[in-house]
Design a protein around this motif. Structure first.
Motif, PDB file in Angstrom:
ATOM      1  N   ASP A 422      20.421  -9.626  -4.141  1.00 53.00           N
ATOM      2  CA  ASP A 422      21.367  -8.621  -4.646  1.00 53.00           C
ATOM      3  C   ASP A 422      21.528  -8.704  -6.155  1.00 53.00           C
ATOM      4  OD1 ASP A 422      23.592  -8.865  -1.772  1.00 53.00           O
ATOM      5  OD2 ASP A 422      21.819  -7.619  -2.120  1.00 53.00           O
ATOM      6  N   GLY A 423      21.022  -9.782  -6.734  1.00 55.32           N
ATOM      7  CA  GLY A 423      21.171  -9.942  -8.170  1.00 55.32           C
ATOM      8  C   GLY A 423      20.041  -9.400  -9.005  1.00 55.32           C
ATOM      9  N   PHE A 424      19.030  -8.773  -8.368  1.00 57.02           N
ATOM     10  CA  PHE A 424      17.954  -8.173  -9.153  1.00 57.02           C
ATOM     11  C   PHE A 424      18.535  -7.120 -10.097  1.00 57.02           C
ATOM     12  CE2 PHE A 424      15.233  -9.478  -5.482  1.00 57.02           C
ATOM     13  CZ  PHE A 424      14.327 -10.258  -6.191  1.00 57.02           C
ATOM     14  N   PRO A 425      18.067  -7.055 -11.346  1.00 59.92           N
ATOM     15  CA  PRO A 425      18.596  -6.066 -12.292  1.00 59.92           C
ATOM     16  C   PRO A 425      18.504  -4.632 -11.785  1.00 59.92           C
ATOM     17  CG  PRO A 425      17.234  -7.659 -13.440  1.00 59.92           C
ATOM     18  CD  PRO A 425      17.069  -7.929 -11.983  1.00 59.92           C
ATOM     19  N   SER A 426      17.501  -4.339 -10.961  1.00 55.73           N
ATOM     20  CA  SER A 426      17.316  -2.961 -10.492  1.00 55.73           C
ATOM     21  C   SER A 426      18.495  -2.460  -9.671  1.00 55.73           C
ATOM     22  CB  SER A 426      16.040  -2.858  -9.655  1.00 55.73           C
ATOM     23  OG  SER A 426      16.084  -3.745  -8.547  1.00 55.73           O
ATOM     24  N   VAL A 427      19.253  -3.379  -9.065  1.00 55.23           N
ATOM     25  CA  VAL A 427      20.377  -2.958  -8.224  1.00 55.23           C
ATOM     26  C   VAL A 427      21.407  -2.199  -9.056  1.00 55.23           C
ATOM     27  CG1 VAL A 427      22.283  -3.772  -6.778  1.00 55.23           C
ATOM     28  CG2 VAL A 427      20.032  -4.842  -6.594  1.00 55.23           C
ATOM     29  N   SER A 432      13.542  -0.247 -11.700  1.00 52.00           N
ATOM     30  CA  SER A 432      12.902  -1.143 -10.734  1.00 52.00           C
ATOM     31  C   SER A 432      11.617  -1.777 -11.241  1.00 52.00           C
ATOM     32  CB  SER A 432      12.607  -0.378  -9.440  1.00 52.00           C
ATOM     33  OG  SER A 432      13.801   0.095  -8.858  1.00 52.00           O
ATOM     34  N   TYR A 433      10.939  -1.136 -12.174  1.00 50.01           N
ATOM     35  CA  TYR A 433       9.673  -1.643 -12.697  1.00 50.01           C
ATOM     36  C   TYR A 433       9.872  -2.155 -14.111  1.00 50.01           C
ATOM     37  CZ  TYR A 433       7.344   1.175  -9.020  1.00 50.01           C
ATOM     38  OH  TYR A 433       6.932   1.721  -7.832  1.00 50.01           O
ATOM     39  N   THR A 434       9.124  -3.206 -14.486  1.00 49.97           N
ATOM     40  CA  THR A 434       9.106  -3.548 -15.894  1.00 49.97           C
ATOM     41  C   THR A 434       8.696  -2.313 -16.687  1.00 49.97           C
ATOM     42  OG1 THR A 434       7.926  -4.748 -17.624  1.00 49.97           O
ATOM     43  CG2 THR A 434       6.808  -4.550 -15.516  1.00 49.97           C
ATOM     44  N   GLN A 435       9.394  -2.083 -17.781  1.00 48.84           N
ATOM     45  CA  GLN A 435       9.126  -0.880 -18.556  1.00 48.84           C
ATOM     46  C   GLN A 435       7.846  -0.962 -19.377  1.00 48.84           C
ATOM     47  OE1 GLN A 435      11.137   2.203 -18.265  1.00 48.84           O
ATOM     48  NE2 GLN A 435      11.045   0.883 -16.461  1.00 48.84           N
ATOM     49  N   ARG A 436       7.146  -2.068 -19.255  1.00 50.80           N
ATOM     50  CA  ARG A 436       5.820  -2.154 -19.845  1.00 50.80           C
ATOM     51  C   ARG A 436       4.817  -1.295 -19.074  1.00 50.80           C
ATOM     52  NH1 ARG A 436       6.206  -6.342 -23.550  1.00 50.80           N
ATOM     53  NH2 ARG A 436       8.178  -7.480 -23.289  1.00 50.80           N
TER      54      ARG A 436
END
Length: 456
Positions: A422-427, A432-436
């Motif tokens: 639940d701690g993933f930044p995407s939440v 959801s994807y690295t912006q690279r």
């Protein structure tokens, strides 16, 4: 007299054949030269993306332990949809500065890479990196290949193969899109819909339940077993779906389902279609757009064009977010855009950004399919310029082990490893994807626009 006539005939025949042979050699030389320059440009774009600088949630936000496995392919098309150049670049701890893959211009494929099955334990250091056995090869017989690469799990990009197989059955009359299909997931009744109503959400929103239904349909029709052989006969041997359950339609596992960027790009080339021979298989088979009926190709194109999830190589659903990077400048399909505030809600995610400014500035239509899990991120599709925009037409495919486990410093404050998954930044950020990844998409689109501008 007969000998004299034969001699004259042979001489005339040689003279008549000389011009086509010369034209063929010149065309092959143009293709090699164009592909070499595309490879140089793609290699630069990949290496400049800084994928080895992403942060790893599983390492408490520290930098990724190794250069990630990234597989990128681009096929440049002319106005009629014929391939005119192709390039494939691999990035991994074996090739931290990237490496170009040798491509045969006759097959638009390669035998120069020994692809091995993805093994998360090997990636995470629980196994030796370089000790894969022949049993782990995706395609046998390449032990002496010049390059080696552990192919990342494609995540939901594999649904493209399921869609392709279903449409091949439609062409054969085994099923119809209007045919009702009741999905019994083991003993659980998931309802009945026409086949097209399972296909549409599988592609446009990456709906897993719809995919399960179609995988089970293929099993019940006795057609799942032939999928890999069918793709191999087309020269696409690294595209494989293994181990799925005939009871639930599930069991989609890393190490069992495989895709590589170059073979996926060629599958998309077939879906896009074009005149003449698209490629030749190593066995000499000529592959043309007729492998699918025109109606089936148009239908698959329409599904890919209706893709809601512009958040990988393109990033339109994140329009205006200061933490997001602009990707391929693609238009979000109008059906997903709220007419009141311009936001997009798809795949049970409310992205919360007004996409209308990015749609107004869009330059291309991106017919594509994304894929993502915790450990893997992918995207692949067909790019066509919109009316009035700088002309370009190409296919691009990206596969990697960069799932939502990996993120950027710009969203690091939203990560909380103490909260588990639940701690993933995407939440909290919906990024959801690295912006690279979208940044690479933008680089590729820019170089393709420039390449094709010079040819107009």
């Amino acid at each position: 007299m007969t000998g004299a006539l034969l001699t004259v005939s042979l001489v005339w025949g040689s003279t008549a054949d000389a011009a086509p042979r010369k034209a063929g050699r010149e065309e092959a030389q143009r293709v090699r030269k164009a592909s070499a320059s595309l490879e140089r440009e793609l290699l630069r774009a990949v290496t400049e993306s800084g994928f080895d600088e992403v942060l790893d949630f599983k390492r408490n936000g520290e930098r990724i332990a190794h250069t990630p496995n990234v597989d990128v392919a681009v096929i440049e098309l002319d106005a009629e949809g014929r391939p005119v150049a192709a390039a494939n670049v691999l990035l991994s701890r074996d090739y931290p500065k990237g490496v170009g893959v040798p491509i045969d211009p006759k097959t638009w494929g390669t035998t120069a890479v020994r692809y091995t099955r993805w093994d998360l334990e090997r990636w995470d250091g629980q196994k030796g990196w370089a000790d894969a056995t022949a049993e782990e090869d995706v395609v046998p017989g390449r032990e002496k290949a010049r390059l080696r690469f552990m192919a990342p799990y494609p995540a939901s990009l594999f649904k493209l193969m399921i869609a392709f197989r279903v449409m091949r059955l439609v062409d054969r009359g085994v099923v119809t899109l209007a045919q009702p299909w009741r999905f019994l997931r083991d003993t659980e009744d998931k309802g009945e819909r026409p086949v097209w109503r399972w296909m549409e959400p599988m592609v446009t929103e990456s709906d897993n339940g719809s995919t399960e239904a179609l995988v089970k349909l293929l099993h019940e029709k006795g057609e799942m077993a032939g999928l890999n052989a069918e793709l191999a006969e087309l020269g696409l041997g690294t595209l494989q779906v293994n181990g799925t359950s005939p009871v639930t339609g599930r069991s989609w596992n890393p190490g069992s389902i495989h895709m590589t960027a170059l073979d996926t790009a060629r599958l998309l080339l077939l879906i896009e279609g074009g005149p003449g021979v698209l490629w030749r298989t190593p066995a000499g088979r000529e592959v043309t757009a007729a492998e699918l009926s025109a109606a089936s190709r148009v239908y698959l194109q329409s599904l890919l064009a209706d893709q809601a999830l512009h958040e990988a190589l393109s990033s339109t659903v994140l329009c205006g977010d200061p933490k997001a990077e602009p990707g391929i400048p693609a238009a979000e399909p109008a059906r997903w855009v709220d007419t009141k505030d311009g936001t997009v809600t798809a795949a049970e995610t409310a992205f919360g950004r007004d996409t209308r400014p990015c749609n107004a500035a869009a330059e291309v239509k991106f017919l594509h399919k994304t894929g993502q899990t915790e450990n893997y991120g992918s995207d692949g599709g067909i790019v066509r310029s919109l009316p009035g925009a700088s002309w370009r037409r190409y296919i691009v495919v990206f596969l990697s082990n960069l799932g939502y486990r990996y993120y950027d410093a710009s969203v690091a404050s939203a990560a909380d490893p103490a909260k588990g998954e639940d701690g993933f930044p995407s939440v909290s950020t919906k990024i959801s994807y690295t912006q690279r990844i979208p940044a690479l998409g933008r680089r590729i689109d820019t170089l393709m626009k420039e390449r094709q501008r010079t040819k107009q």
